[in-house]
Design a protein around this motif. Sequence first.
Motif, short mmCIF file in Angstrom:
data_model
loop_
_atom_site.label_atom_id
_atom_site.label_comp_id
_atom_site.label_asym_id
_atom_site.label_seq_id
_atom_site.Cartn_x
_atom_site.Cartn_y
_atom_site.Cartn_z
N GLU A 131 2.32 1.75 -3.45
CA GLU A 131 1.33 2.32 -4.37
C GLU A 131 1.17 3.82 -4.13
OE1 GLU A 131 -2.38 0.24 -4.01
OE2 GLU A 131 -1.48 -1.69 -4.50
N LYS A 132 1.10 4.21 -2.87
CA LYS A 132 0.96 5.63 -2.55
C LYS A 132 2.18 6.41 -3.02
CE LYS A 132 -2.91 6.41 -0.43
NZ LYS A 132 -3.87 7.34 -0.98
N HIS A 141 0.84 -1.20 0.00
CA HIS A 141 0.00 0.00 0.00
C HIS A 141 0.88 1.25 0.00
CE1 HIS A 141 -3.49 2.46 0.72
NE2 HIS A 141 -2.89 3.03 1.75
N SER A 142 1.95 1.22 0.78
CA SER A 142 2.87 2.36 0.82
C SER A 142 3.56 2.55 -0.53
CB SER A 142 3.91 2.15 1.91
OG SER A 142 3.30 2.11 3.17
N GLU A 195 3.60 15.40 -12.80
CA GLU A 195 2.61 16.21 -13.53
C GLU A 195 2.70 17.68 -13.11
OE1 GLU A 195 -1.27 14.57 -12.93
OE2 GLU A 195 -0.68 12.61 -13.72
N SER A 206 3.95 10.26 -9.45
CA SER A 206 3.27 10.61 -10.69
C SER A 206 2.67 12.01 -10.60
CB SER A 206 2.18 9.58 -10.98
OG SER A 206 1.38 9.99 -12.04
N HIS A 207 2.03 12.29 -9.48
CA HIS A 207 1.41 13.60 -9.28
C HIS A 207 2.47 14.70 -9.26
CE1 HIS A 207 -1.81 16.28 -8.19
NE2 HIS A 207 -1.14 16.71 -7.14
N THR A 208 3.58 14.43 -8.61
CA THR A 208 4.67 15.40 -8.56
C THR A 208 5.22 15.66 -9.94
OG1 THR A 208 5.23 14.67 -6.33
CG2 THR A 208 6.93 15.88 -7.53
N ALA A 239 4.12 5.69 -5.51
CA ALA A 239 4.05 5.79 -6.97
C ALA A 239 3.05 6.86 -7.39
CB ALA A 239 3.68 4.44 -7.57
N GLN A 240 1.92 6.93 -6.69
CA GLN A 240 0.91 7.96 -7.01
C GLN A 240 1.47 9.35 -6.74
OE1 GLN A 240 -2.50 6.95 -4.65
NE2 GLN A 240 -3.17 5.32 -6.02
N TYR A 241 2.15 9.52 -5.62
CA TYR A 241 2.74 10.82 -5.30
C TYR A 241 3.81 11.20 -6.31
CZ TYR A 241 0.41 10.77 -0.73
OH TYR A 241 -0.52 10.75 0.26
#
Length: 103
Positions: free
Chosen positions: A43-44, A40-41, A54, A50-52, A46-48
């Motif tokens: 995944e989070k 879970h960590s 962008e 990706s968002h960073t 990776a999402q952060y």
Amino acid sequence: MGELIPIIGISAPFLMVFGLVWIKSRTKLEEKRLEATASHSAEKAAQYASHTKELEQRVQVLERIVTDRGYDIATQIEALRDTQSVEQKDSGTPLNISKQERV
């Protein structure tokens, strides 16, 4: 008192086996929980990331806009301010209406 010694002697191995099974099952559950938390960590993270990425791309675009057309944008903003101040002066009723005009 003498009767307790054989009872303890017979029940001790069973209690020891039960304790080992319980400890082993708790250890497996804890390992699964840690794996789930780690995934879970990840995944989070990776999402952060990706968002960073962008957001960094958007900032780069904004920096290009400002540096390429910086002076032009400033003159356009000033032109808009001038037209808004003229429109505010020309439209609406004046606020300094005298009492004689109301009658």
